[in-house]
Design a protein around this motif. Structure first.
Motif, PDB file in Angstrom:
ATOM      1  N   SER A  95       0.489  -1.270   0.059  1.00 24.00           N
ATOM      2  CA  SER A  95      -0.163  -0.032   0.153  1.00 24.00           C
ATOM      3  C   SER A  95       0.887   1.083   0.155  1.00 24.00           C
ATOM      4  O   SER A  95       0.751   1.996  -0.329  1.00 24.00           O
ATOM      5  CB  SER A  95      -1.249  -0.477   1.121  1.00 24.00           C
ATOM      6  OG  SER A  95      -2.167  -1.140   0.939  1.00 24.00           O
ATOM      7  N   GLU A  96       1.926   1.233   1.118  1.00 25.43           N
ATOM      8  CA  GLU A  96       2.368   2.668   0.683  1.00 25.43           C
ATOM      9  C   GLU A  96       3.321   2.480  -0.389  1.00 25.43           C
ATOM     10  O   GLU A  96       3.353   3.970  -1.435  1.00 25.43           O
ATOM     11  CB  GLU A  96       3.989   2.169   1.936  1.00 25.43           C
ATOM     12  CG  GLU A  96       3.186   2.185   3.539  1.00 25.43           C
ATOM     13  CD  GLU A  96       4.076   2.599   4.760  1.00 25.43           C
ATOM     14  OE1 GLU A  96       5.295   1.666   4.231  1.00 25.43           O
ATOM     15  OE2 GLU A  96       3.958   2.739   5.629  1.00 25.43           O
ATOM     16  N   LEU A  97       4.122   1.562  -0.812  1.00 27.43           N
ATOM     17  CA  LEU A  97       4.439   1.574  -2.767  1.00 27.43           C
ATOM     18  C   LEU A  97       3.537   2.844  -3.444  1.00 27.43           C
ATOM     19  O   LEU A  97       3.943   3.299  -4.348  1.00 27.43           O
ATOM     20  CB  LEU A  97       5.224   0.023  -3.024  1.00 27.43           C
ATOM     21  CG  LEU A  97       5.330   0.537  -4.414  1.00 27.43           C
ATOM     22  CD1 LEU A  97       6.217   0.785  -4.532  1.00 27.43           C
ATOM     23  CD2 LEU A  97       5.492  -1.169  -4.846  1.00 27.43           C
ATOM     24  N   LEU A  98       2.675   1.780  -3.446  1.00 22.86           N
ATOM     25  CA  LEU A  98       1.444   1.875  -4.626  1.00 22.86           C
ATOM     26  C   LEU A  98       0.902   3.870  -4.263  1.00 22.86           C
ATOM     27  O   LEU A  98       0.357   4.554  -4.914  1.00 22.86           O
ATOM     28  CB  LEU A  98       0.026   1.848  -4.568  1.00 22.86           C
ATOM     29  CG  LEU A  98       0.185   0.368  -5.152  1.00 22.86           C
ATOM     30  CD1 LEU A  98      -0.585  -0.239  -5.093  1.00 22.86           C
ATOM     31  CD2 LEU A  98       1.029  -0.467  -6.632  1.00 22.86           C
ATOM     32  N   ASP A  99       0.657   4.423  -3.103  1.00 27.06           N
ATOM     33  CA  ASP A  99       0.705   5.690  -2.560  1.00 27.06           C
ATOM     34  C   ASP A  99       1.675   6.534  -2.733  1.00 27.06           C
ATOM     35  O   ASP A  99       1.301   7.266  -3.074  1.00 27.06           O
ATOM     36  CB  ASP A  99       0.729   5.498  -1.033  1.00 27.06           C
ATOM     37  CG  ASP A  99      -1.096   5.117  -0.587  1.00 27.06           C
ATOM     38  OD1 ASP A  99      -1.738   4.649  -1.765  1.00 27.06           O
ATOM     39  OD2 ASP A  99      -0.881   4.601   0.855  1.00 27.06           O
ATOM     40  N   HIS A 100       3.249   6.068  -2.339  1.00 32.59           N
ATOM     41  CA  HIS A 100       4.539   6.925  -2.877  1.00 32.59           C
ATOM     42  C   HIS A 100       3.972   7.383  -4.711  1.00 32.59           C
ATOM     43  O   HIS A 100       4.566   8.054  -5.072  1.00 32.59           O
ATOM     44  CB  HIS A 100       5.874   5.979  -2.492  1.00 32.59           C
ATOM     45  CG  HIS A 100       6.482   6.446  -3.218  1.00 32.59           C
ATOM     46  ND1 HIS A 100       7.269   7.961  -1.441  1.00 32.59           N
ATOM     47  CD2 HIS A 100       7.471   7.113  -3.938  1.00 32.59           C
ATOM     48  CE1 HIS A 100       8.426   8.227  -2.015  1.00 32.59           C
ATOM     49  NE2 HIS A 100       8.413   7.924  -3.339  1.00 32.59           N
ATOM     50  N   ILE A 101       4.465   5.859  -5.403  1.00 33.00           N
ATOM     51  CA  ILE A 101       3.781   6.152  -7.107  1.00 33.00           C
ATOM     52  C   ILE A 101       3.152   6.989  -7.295  1.00 33.00           C
ATOM     53  O   ILE A 101       3.358   7.859  -8.190  1.00 33.00           O
ATOM     54  CB  ILE A 101       4.195   5.354  -7.642  1.00 33.00           C
ATOM     55  CG1 ILE A 101       5.185   3.826  -7.388  1.00 33.00           C
ATOM     56  CG2 ILE A 101       4.202   5.192  -9.118  1.00 33.00           C
ATOM     57  CD1 ILE A 101       5.104   2.820  -8.383  1.00 33.00           C
ATOM     58  N   GLU A 102       1.657   7.139  -6.535  1.00 34.08           N
ATOM     59  CA  GLU A 102       1.177   7.992  -6.545  1.00 34.08           C
ATOM     60  C   GLU A 102       1.050   9.446  -6.559  1.00 34.08           C
ATOM     61  O   GLU A 102       0.691  10.383  -6.984  1.00 34.08           O
ATOM     62  CB  GLU A 102      -0.413   7.570  -6.102  1.00 34.08           C
ATOM     63  CG  GLU A 102      -1.318   8.437  -6.568  1.00 34.08           C
ATOM     64  CD  GLU A 102      -2.957   8.337  -5.584  1.00 34.08           C
ATOM     65  OE1 GLU A 102      -3.795   9.119  -4.984  1.00 34.08           O
ATOM     66  OE2 GLU A 102      -2.792   7.767  -4.578  1.00 34.08           O
ATOM     67  N   THR A 103       1.525   9.297  -5.160  1.00 33.07           N
ATOM     68  CA  THR A 103       1.948  11.219  -4.688  1.00 33.07           C
ATOM     69  C   THR A 103       3.459  11.435  -4.752  1.00 33.07           C
ATOM     70  O   THR A 103       4.159  12.867  -4.391  1.00 33.07           O
ATOM     71  CB  THR A 103       1.890  10.904  -3.418  1.00 33.07           C
ATOM     72  OG1 THR A 103       2.755  10.538  -2.056  1.00 33.07           O
ATOM     73  CG2 THR A 103       0.167  11.034  -3.137  1.00 33.07           C
ATOM     74  N   ALA A 104       3.934  10.658  -4.913  1.00 36.47           N
ATOM     75  CA  ALA A 104       5.265  11.424  -5.371  1.00 36.47           C
ATOM     76  C   ALA A 104       6.046  12.770  -6.543  1.00 36.47           C
ATOM     77  O   ALA A 104       4.853  12.753  -6.965  1.00 36.47           O
ATOM     78  CB  ALA A 104       6.824  10.230  -5.481  1.00 36.47           C
TER      79      ALA A 104
END
Length: 737
Positions: free
Chosen positions: A418-427
């Protein structure tokens, strides 16, 4: 009745385990003994024919009739050496079971005698009666012609004296009448779509395979007790029965010591399954009393589905040999856990890469993220369809209970993913960069350290990520896995096709933006599309408690399908999005989908109809007569008390019996009224012409009556003399001795 019940129960508890003689070889030595696998093909086929067969199996090459004749000759030689006298096309019609028609090898020799013959024509094609199987109107009674056609990717096997040939089953006009044909099409679609996407990361990939590992849960009951329960015999579940004082509340059965008789059954089952090439790996006690599980090693999905269908049939045969009956119904007993068949699903490449497993480099983990996200996209877009793919009249009893996921499809990913996908989305948009030969760099240093099984487990999630695969937990124990696998593989294939189309369209844009730099337009385009999809499919991600009422409200806000009515859930197959997906991928046509839904609605109606008739019969011919017999005995007792004792004393001594007499009268009256209402509801529903509307009527008007009647019967069970009660009780059914 009293003598019969206690005789049956007593005999059940006296049974001794059957002595099972294991083969002298180790399991790996007799594994596949009864399967015409590659080892047998190499031995019995000419070298050029063997190579062509391998090409057909591995690469989807077309099989010509000349090769089929040579294969048939080799198969026949092997089969005859193993005592085979008959052959059958083994297929999976829309009945949730399998079908077979046995023909012998013998033919006239033209000289007054017989010869044994088996040709490529007989191997490749047969002509079962298509009008006698569920077809949803595709085949009428006077339109009987249908065809079964050999599936060479699933090995031929031997059961007793019969050579079993896995086949598809289609109508005279070409529509699929089974599960295997659309499954093979769905697997082809996901192979093509996933291979195209893999080429972004590794141009050498030639094929992507869908893998399945099912976990088969089941109950065992003693055969005598089973025979004494007409509801179990005719419907697969108990339509009445009060909770046992002790059931699963102590958690002492789960992973406990396997009872001796059950262990003997398991050994026998495993030996025969291994000989048939089913790679049995795990066996254990499940949570509920008398509940167990068997799970194999992962296999290619088509083969895994065939093996599961073989195993369910084999379980029933072996169980009877050991004095048991196997219950595959999802909820055979109220108040305790039901049975599922968790479908562990993944995709892998021909060079051994698991596409849902984290890698060791940023490039590999971008591929990992791509396949995770596009799987979620497919599940999100078609969450209602996926629910429809696992729904049935029987599984509806299990979903949402404490041991099964709710009837809302969501996906648990775990903290790291979940953190990986959130990072890709918001980075920041520049978090992706290229630097010479070092390749792709991402400012997510922890990604390469992701480990397999990096997530917790969420038992309430119907579609949970478990480290290198997804576990579709909502599939029912008696279901054909193909139904869920058709929907899932098709949904993911569509998502991957759409993903590639959008990435390809954006690569030229990024090439212009990145002209003169070392940055990769391809990977920027991938990240750009991934970000969009991560945002789009976010509603399907849920790591919380799927049993909570709050989640039902939240899921509805997110736009997820929260429908609970089984007949209405089936409607998702006929949504425009579902029809467009299946037709665009070549999996099923609108006509085939409409026909299958007719079968689903009709099957639902018939199952509830049978349960209603059985419950009505048991109520009027078993329960009420026994209850009134006991009531009469109590009335005699009250009368005798009045003769012997003074009125005041007799009233006090008879108070309890009078209370029971009154309660029996009230409850038998309620049962009689309930049965009358049940019959009337059935009559009204039966007059409805359309299968869809009829199924809804059975769900809304007929099925609720079953629970109302059961409530009264279960209360009677607590007060009627145990010696009179006509049916084995839960405390007798649920504990094997």
């Amino acid at each position: 009745m009293e003598a019969l019940r206690f005789q049956v129960v007593g005999e059940a508890f006296k049974k001794k385990p059957l002595d099972v003689k294991a083969p002298s070889e180790r399991p790996y030595e007799y594994f596949g003994k009864k399967v015409f696998n590659r080892e047998k093909m190499y031995k019995y086929l000419p070298k050029d024919v063997y190579e062509k067969m391998v090409d057909v199996i591995d690469n989807g090459a077309r099989l010509d009739r000349a090769v089929a004749d040579a294969v048939a000759a080799g198969m026949k030689q092997w089969a005859v050496e193993n005592g085979v006298t008959h052959y059958t096309h083994w297929f999976q019609p829309l009945t949730e079971g399998t079908a077979e028609k046995h023909d012998s090898f013998i033919e006239h020799d033209g000289k007054g005698g017989m010869v044994e013959e088996f040709t490529g024509k007989l191997l490749v094609q047969q002509e079962p009666d298509a009008s006698s199987f569920p077809s949803g109107g595709i085949r009428s009674t006077f339109e009987a012609r249908g065809y079964s056609a050999w599936d060479p990717t699933s090995p031929v096997f031997i059961i007793d004296d019969t050579l079993c040939i896995p086949t598809v089953f289609i109508s005279y006009s070409g529509e699929a009448l089974d599960y295997k044909a659309p499954l093979l099409r769905a697997l082809h679609a996901v192979n093509v779509a996933a291979t195209d996407v893999c080429h972004y990361f590794d141009p050498a990939v030639k094929k992507v395979t869908s893998n399945l590992g099912w976990e088969q849960e089941y109950f065992l009951v003693d055969e005598g007790l089973y025979a004494a329960r007409p509801d179990l015999l005719l419907t697969g579940r108990t339509l009445m029965g009060h909770d046992s004082a002790k059931n699963q509340q102590m958690d002492d059965h789960y992973f406990g010591a396997i009872p001796e008789r059950v262990a003997a059954f398991m050994r026998d089952l495993e030996i025969q399954a291994l000989e048939l090439g089913v790679p049995c790996k795990t066996r254990h006690n499940e949570v509920a009393p008398n509940q167990f599980e068997l799970a194999p090693i992962f296999e290619e999905t088509n083969l895994a589905v065939d093996h599961n269908m073989m195993l369910m049939s084999l379980m029933k045969r072996v169980a009877r040999k050991h004095g048991f009956r196997v219950l595959l119904h999802e909820k055979p007993f109220a108040g305790i856990n039901g049975s599922g068949k968790h479908n562990n699903w993944s995709l892998s490449t021909d060079n051994g890469i698991l596409l849902h497993a984290p890698g060791k480099t940023p490039e590999q983990n971008l591929r990992f993220a791509t396949f995770i996200v596009e799987t979620l996209m497919g599940v999100y877009k078609h969450n209602g369809l996926l629910k429809a793919s696992i729904m049935s009249a029987t599984n509806a009893h299990r979903l949402g209970a404490n041991e099964a996921p709710p009837a809302i499809v969501s996906s648990f990913l775990g903290k790291q993913v979940s953190e990986l996908l959130d990072h890709i989305e918001t980075a920041d948009k520049d978090f992706l960069a290229m630097s010479g030969k070092q390749g792709l760099k991402m400012d997510i240093p922890e990604i390469p350290e992701l480990l397999i099984d990096n997530t917790d487990r969420n038992r309430t999630s119907p579609f949970a990520f478990t480290g290198n695969r997804f576990e579709f937990r909502a599939v029912g124990s008696e279901a054909n896995c193909a139904s869920a696998m058709i929907a899932l593989n098709s949904a993911v294939a569509e998502a991957l096709v759409n993903f590639k189309k959008r990435v390809d369209a954006r690569i030229p844009e990024f090439e212009k933006q990145l002209a003169g730099t070392e940055h990769s337009a391809k990977f920027h385009a991938i990240i750009d599309v991934l970000r969009e999809d991560i945002k789009t499919c976010k509603p399907i991600r849920f790591d919380g408690n799927g049993y909570s009422e709050e989640w039902v409200v939240e899921a509805e806000k997110r736009g997820l399908d929260v429908e609970k009515s089984c007949p209405k859930i089936f409607e998702r197959y006929l949504d425009k999005e579902s029809i467009d997906m299946f037709e665009s991928l070549g999996v099923m046509t609108k006509k085939e989908l409409e026909a299958r839904n007719e079968v689903k609605w009709e099957t639902y109606t018939k199952k509830i109809q049978i349960e209603a008739r059985v419950l009505g019969d048991l109520s009027m011919n078993h329960i009420i007569p026994v209850a009134t017999t006991y009531q009469s005995e109590l009335l005699k007792n009250v009368g005798n008390m009045a003769v012997i004792f003074p009125i005041d004393t007799a009233d006090k001594l008879s108070a309890r019996n009078k209370k029971i007499i009154q309660e029996i009268a009230e409850r038998t009256s309620a049962i009689e009224k309930g049965v009358e209402e049940l019959v009337e509801a059935r009559k009204k529903a039966n007059k409805i012409d359309g299968e869809h509307e009829k199924a809804i009527a059975y769900h809304d008007k007929v099925e609720p009556k079953l629970d109302e009647i059961r409530y009264q019967i279960d209360k009677l069970e607590l007060i009627v003399d145990d010696a009179l009660w006509p049916l084995p009780k839960y405390r007798e059914l649920l504990f094997i001795r």
